[in-house]
Scaffold this motif. Structure first.
Motif, short mmCIF file in Angstrom:
data_model
loop_
_atom_site.label_atom_id
_atom_site.label_comp_id
_atom_site.label_asym_id
_atom_site.label_seq_id
_atom_site.Cartn_x
_atom_site.Cartn_y
_atom_site.Cartn_z
N PRO A 188 38.56 47.37 -19.39
CA PRO A 188 37.94 48.10 -20.82
C PRO A 188 38.30 49.58 -20.74
N ARG A 189 38.70 50.33 -19.47
CA ARG A 189 39.42 51.61 -19.48
C ARG A 189 40.25 51.60 -18.13
N PHE A 190 41.02 52.74 -18.24
CA PHE A 190 42.12 52.84 -17.15
C PHE A 190 41.30 53.24 -15.81
N ALA A 195 38.05 58.93 -18.99
CA ALA A 195 36.75 59.25 -19.35
C ALA A 195 36.53 58.51 -20.72
N ARG A 196 35.40 58.05 -21.01
CA ARG A 196 35.25 57.02 -22.01
C ARG A 196 35.49 57.62 -23.28
N LEU A 224 41.44 64.53 -18.38
CA LEU A 224 41.19 65.86 -17.31
C LEU A 224 40.04 65.79 -16.34
N PRO A 225 38.92 64.92 -16.63
CA PRO A 225 37.93 64.65 -15.33
C PRO A 225 38.48 64.16 -14.35
N ALA A 281 45.60 53.60 -24.14
CA ALA A 281 47.02 53.03 -24.02
C ALA A 281 47.19 52.53 -22.40
N GLY A 282 46.89 53.43 -21.54
CA GLY A 282 47.09 53.04 -20.16
C GLY A 282 46.17 51.84 -19.35
N ASP A 283 45.40 51.15 -20.03
CA ASP A 283 44.14 50.44 -19.78
C ASP A 283 45.24 49.20 -19.05
N ILE A 284 44.73 48.67 -17.86
CA ILE A 284 45.73 47.85 -17.12
C ILE A 284 45.32 46.62 -17.13
#
Length: 465
Positions: free
Chosen positions: A87-89, A106-107, A116-117, A207-210
């Motif tokens: 759902p996210r990188f 970050a979401r 950045l975080p 884009a980078g979610d695996i």
């Protein structure tokens, strides 16, 4: 195999992802297609084999959300649901003696602020190194992947010029570079690295979610492709080694023998040919008049990947995959099949494995088992039931500075003879996405050629997509 002299609009040589994508696009447009594959099954470099009670993939092939053409191909094959997309990188990064740290986007922040975080809190770099990494990432967004000057420059040199020291390269940049380009930053093309980082991480937040396969690669690609192509009317001939492609007055003649040349030769006629074969095999099949650079393709060379397979009697980690730094382990994957009731099957994958490719299997197993015990304390008390090594000496072409000039486009000087494969000039690295894109491009070039030929009563070509 078809009868000798059988005619087709297109003959696709090579049943990897590029050939599969090209064949589907062509038959969708109304072409009569034959697909010839030397091996006994489709899938190219992405296939599986049995080892005892395990089904083993040739490599640990993951993908990103930005692999849009590849994901669309999976959906067309009916296997998209056999993968899992984050759902996210999120990547756990391991270092011996330390708890995992998760690099996570970050979401709700847009690109590139979504990273950045993660960079600001990355404990494996100093505060100064983190700030410099953020600055370099911002500058990298402006590096043009299609500028020939950037292809001639090493990514490592660019990183050094932008304040990235050896530790930052090793603990941050090479986590992605080595996995994506099968080369460390110092030996990788800046243009290809810019494509990876810009497209995968810096231009779009998700884009980078695996993504990763949940089934063996042969089920995901080759077998599903055979079912679909057969249903669409493509003549698929496996175990068929193409010996020669030569033009004649009506198009092309493709001379075919069985695997190893054991069966009688046959000849197929085609109006066009897509050569979707690896770059070491392509010069033998491409007539000299077709490509000026044909004799230089061997300079693309090849880069190896080594996989160390370890089966334990108990679970040593709950992570589906993780990266590691300051360790012989680069990436570790949990490949435990649902049928395994007890224990765990892990694969330690080593890219850019020039130093490891010739190391004896026993030594590799010993090294990686010890390294995993340092990363996962539970492995220290688990029994290692089985261990073996698989090697891919020619996993990718060597994605070094200056290689783009060696990568040919799809079209050749012989109208109707078209090239495909992740090694061709896709603008992408040697990835599954690049392979699929090359197949689509090859189909487009072929269809433009076929539409310029005299009308055929059996051909009614339409748009491919």
């Amino acid at each position: 195999m078809t009868a000798p002299g059988a005619g087709y609009d297109v003959c696709v040589v090579g049943g990897g992802l590029a050939g599969i994508a090209a064949a589907i696009s062509l038959v969708d447009a109304g072409a009569r297609v034959a697909l010839l594959e030397r091996r006994s099954e489709l899938g190219g470099a992405t296939y599986s084999f049995e080892h005892g009670n395990l089904v083993v993939d040739t490599g640990q092939h993951v993908f990103l959300r930005c692999y849009e053409r590849y994901r669309a191909l999976l959906d067309r094959l009916g296997t998209g649901g056999l993968t899992q997309l984050q759902p996210r990188f999120s990547v756990p990064v391991l270092r011996p003696g330390r708890p995992p740290h998760v690099l996570r986007r970050a979401r709700r922040l847009p690109a590139p602020a979504h990273l950045l975080p993660a960079l600001a809190r990355y404990p494996l770099l100093s505060v100064r190194e983190r700030l410099r990494a953020i600055g370099a990432a911002n500058v990298l967004r402006g590096v043009d992947p299609d500028d020939p000057a950037n292809d001639r420059r090493a990514f490592g040199d660019w990183l050094a010029a932008h304040g990235q020291g050896p530790r930052a390269v090793r603990r941050l940049w090479d986590l992605i570079t080595v996995a994506a380009l099968n080369a460390p930053a110092q030996r990788a093309s800046l243009a290809l690295a810019a494509r990876v980082f810009r497209t995968g991480l810096l231009e779009r937040a998700d884009a980078g979610d695996i993504g990763r396969p949940l089934v063996p690669l042969s089920d995901l690609h080759g077998r599903a492709a055979l079912r679909l192509l057969t249903r669409l009317g493509v003549r698929v001939a496996t175990g068929s080694r193409v010996e020669r492609v030569h033009p004649d007055t009506s198009g092309f003649r493709v001379t075919v023998g069985g695997a190893g040349g054991r069966s009688a030769r046959e000849e197929l006629a085609a109006d066009a040919v897509v050569l979707a074969v690896p770059h070491p095999a392509a010069p033998r099949l491409v007539p000299a008049a077709a490509c000026d650079g044909r004799d230089s393709w061997h300079l693309l060379d090849s880069a190896p990947i080594v996989n160390v397979h370890l089966r334990y009697d108990s679970t040593v980690t709950r992570l589906p995959f993780a990266a590691a730094v300051d360790s012989p382990v680069q990436w570790i994957f949990d490949r435990t099949p649902p049928s395994m009731r007890d224990g765990q099957y892990l694969v330690s994958s080593v890219s850019a494995a020039d130093d490891a490719i010739a190391i004896p299997a026993r030594r590799l197993v010993r090294t990686h088992a010890a390294a995993i015990a340092e990363l996962f304390p539970a492995a220290r008390s688990a029994a290692l039931l089985e261990a073996f090594v698989t090697r891919e000496p020619h996993a990718t072409f060597r994605q070094a500075p200056g290689t783009r000039r060696l990568r040919p486009g799809a079209a050749t000087r012989l109208p109707g003879l078209v090239l495909a494969g992740a090694w061709t000039d896709t603008g992408w690295p040697d990835t599954m996405e690049g392979a699929v894109r090359s197949g689509h491009r090859a189909a487009d070039v072929v269809l433009a050629h076929l539409r310029g030929l005299p009308a055929s009563p059996t051909r009614n070509l339409e748009g491919t997509r």
